[in-house]
Design a protein around this motif. Structure first.
Motif, mmCIF file in Angstrom:
data_model
loop_
_atom_site.group_PDB
_atom_site.id
_atom_site.type_symbol
_atom_site.label_atom_id
_atom_site.label_comp_id
_atom_site.label_asym_id
_atom_site.label_seq_id
_atom_site.Cartn_x
_atom_site.Cartn_y
_atom_site.Cartn_z
ATOM 1 N N GLN A 154 83.339 -72.262 34.517
ATOM 2 C CA GLN A 154 83.034 -71.048 35.268
ATOM 3 C C GLN A 154 83.312 -71.275 36.749
ATOM 4 O OE1 GLN A 154 78.988 -69.721 34.755
ATOM 5 N NE2 GLN A 154 79.159 -68.090 36.286
ATOM 6 N N LYS A 155 83.870 -70.263 37.403
ATOM 7 C CA LYS A 155 84.091 -70.282 38.843
ATOM 8 C C LYS A 155 83.360 -69.091 39.464
ATOM 9 C CE LYS A 155 86.904 -73.829 38.771
ATOM 10 N NZ LYS A 155 86.603 -75.112 39.456
ATOM 11 N N SER A 159 87.896 -64.746 44.980
ATOM 12 C CA SER A 159 88.245 -63.420 45.503
ATOM 13 C C SER A 159 89.500 -62.858 44.829
ATOM 14 C CB SER A 159 88.469 -63.486 47.017
ATOM 15 O OG SER A 159 87.270 -63.854 47.672
ATOM 16 N N TYR A 160 89.404 -61.599 44.405
ATOM 17 C CA TYR A 160 90.478 -60.808 43.809
ATOM 18 C C TYR A 160 90.826 -61.220 42.382
ATOM 19 C CZ TYR A 160 90.955 -59.300 48.626
ATOM 20 O OH TYR A 160 90.694 -58.812 49.873
ATOM 21 N N ALA A 196 87.229 -62.090 34.269
ATOM 22 C CA ALA A 196 86.771 -62.012 35.654
ATOM 23 C C ALA A 196 85.839 -60.824 35.818
ATOM 24 C CB ALA A 196 87.948 -61.887 36.606
ATOM 25 N N LYS A 197 84.720 -61.043 36.491
ATOM 26 C CA LYS A 197 83.756 -59.976 36.748
ATOM 27 C C LYS A 197 83.470 -59.893 38.240
ATOM 28 C CE LYS A 197 81.312 -60.277 32.298
ATOM 29 N NZ LYS A 197 79.980 -60.515 31.643
ATOM 30 N N THR A 210 85.090 -59.862 45.144
ATOM 31 C CA THR A 210 84.540 -61.209 45.039
ATOM 32 C C THR A 210 84.054 -61.383 43.605
ATOM 33 O OG1 THR A 210 83.868 -61.126 47.345
ATOM 34 C CG2 THR A 210 82.874 -62.827 45.984
ATOM 35 N N CYS A 211 84.538 -62.417 42.932
ATOM 36 C CA CYS A 211 84.414 -62.441 41.472
ATOM 37 C C CYS A 211 83.864 -63.748 40.910
ATOM 38 C CB CYS A 211 85.797 -62.201 40.839
ATOM 39 S SG CYS A 211 86.654 -60.757 41.462
#
Length: 400
Positions: A154-155, A159-160, A196-197, A210-211
């Motif tokens: 997980q990261k 961003s984006y 991605a959330k 920002t994800c």
């Protein structure tokens, strides 16, 4: 160093300023209200050569150099901090890192589309609970399985990522080797096993994504390894060194926007029969903002100038990033104070200025991390410029 800008620099500034005021300013509020990601603006910026300023023409670059990139990022961010925030992933941390470390096949496949604004990029380094300790806290694993790496982890603050096409991902290929066990990969978002959330940050408006990034048995072709196994930490630090050019440039642009908003309000708002700009406490705020912004701008340009010479600039990048981020933070607080209760009104962008100033103060190395690096360098304990910054290609604009 000659602190006078050349005629080319001035022309580039005018070009970026004109673009920002004609192509971004009239549209930005509507984009935010409709939560519409500005892909068309990013594409136009790519077509103008803004993202490709530091790239060879053979890969679609405009070869304008680092100083011109700083000027462009500053002018775009003066009009829109959210659009200005695209410069890191679209110019420095993603495509420039691929340019420096990638194979010819990787460069030709990814770089032109990223700097052209056709593809959106992201940088996946930070993990939950990790913060500035990117190496020690990293738990994302990449295990080689035949001709593919299988990745789980997980990261955060990628961003984006939710609107991206490609990105750089850092994962441990050898969990027992510390920072030498980290590897870098080019990843594509159209493959299964990745999600991605968006992290809700309404104070930044609706354009800066920002994800969080979740990887479950995500498979990366072996040919998408960037550099060699175990070079990931070195690649990430090199990427952040270059990224610390656009952060201070964007900070200067946003600080300039704060100053301009403050000056306009000081000349319009009347209290007790006087324009508020006539009061000495307000004048102190304006004076401090004016001088500090100019100092931050000069530090940023110095860092860019040295990069154009091919010099190691970890020290100068840290100086400019730290000081410019502190300046924009103080400028945002000052304009907030000048506007008073109106700073909270949606009619004005002041609240958003403050939010972005906080973001710039944290991103690409927090204020305290920069203080440590600067202090240890000044004390003679660790020479900040002890490592050369990897730079594979020179540009026509380089000063050698």
């Amino acid at each position: 160093m000659n602190i006078d800008l050349s005629e080319e620099n001035k022309l580039i500034r005018q070009l970026a300023k004109s673009f920002a005021e004609k192509e971004i300013l009239p549209k930005i509020k509507e984009y935010e209200q409709k939560r519409r990601f500005p892909r068309d603006i990013i594409r136009k910026m790519g077509e103008q050569g803004f993202y490709g300023a530091c790239f060879p023409e053979k890969y679609g670059g405009s070869e304008l150099g680092f100083l011109n990139l700083a000027i462009i990022a500053e002018e775009i961010s003066r009009v829109s901090a959210s659009i200005g925030s695209t410069f890191n992933a679209q110019s420095m941390t993603v495509p420039f890192t691929i340019l420096n470390w990638g194979t010819e096949v990787q460069i030709e496949k990814y770089v032109p589309k990223l700097i052209g604004g056709e593809w959106i990029g992201f940088f996946g380094l930070t993990e939950p609970g990790g913060g500035s300790d990117a190496a020690g806290s990293m738990k994302t694993r990449a295990i080689l399985d035949g001709n593919e790496y299988v990745v789980n982890g997980q990261k955060v603050f990628a961003s984006y990522a939710s609107v991206a096409d490609v990105g750089l991902l850092f994962a441990k290929t050898d969990p027992d080797a510390g920072h030498k066990g980290i590897s870098a990969f080019i990843i594509q978002m159209d493959r299964p096993g990745i999600e991605a959330k968006d992290i809700s940050m309404s104070s930044l408006g609706n354009l800066t994504k920002t994800c969080e990034l979740f990887l479950t048995d995500y498979r990366i072709p072996k040919e998408n390894l960037l550099g060699n196994e175990g070079e990931g930490f070195k690649i990430a630090m090199n990427a952040l060194d270059y990224g610390r050019l656009t952060i201070p440039a964007r900070s200067v642009g946003l600080a300039q926007a704060c100053l301009e908003a403050a000056i306009q309000y000081c000349n319009e708002r009347v209290v007790g029969g006087h324009k508020i700009g006539e009061y000495q406490m307000i004048q102190k705020l304006i004076a401090d903002m004016t001088v500090e912004i100019e100092a931050a701008r000069l530090l940023t340009y110095k860092s860019a100038y040295l990069k154009d010479k091919g010099a190691a600039t970890t020290r100068e990048s840290s100086h400019s990033k730290y000081f410019a981020a502190e300046v924009v933070w103080r400028a945002a607080q000052a304009v907030y104070e000048i506007y008073g209760g109106y700073a909270l009104a949606d009619e004005y962008p002041i609240n958003q200025y403050l939010a972005y100033a906080g973001l710039f103060r944290t991103g690409e190395g927090s204020a305290n991390i920069q203080r440590i690096l600067i202090a240890e360098d000044a004390l003679g304990w660790k020479d900040a410029n002890r490592h050369n910054m990897k730079r594979r290609f020179s540009l026509k604009s380089d000063i050698f």
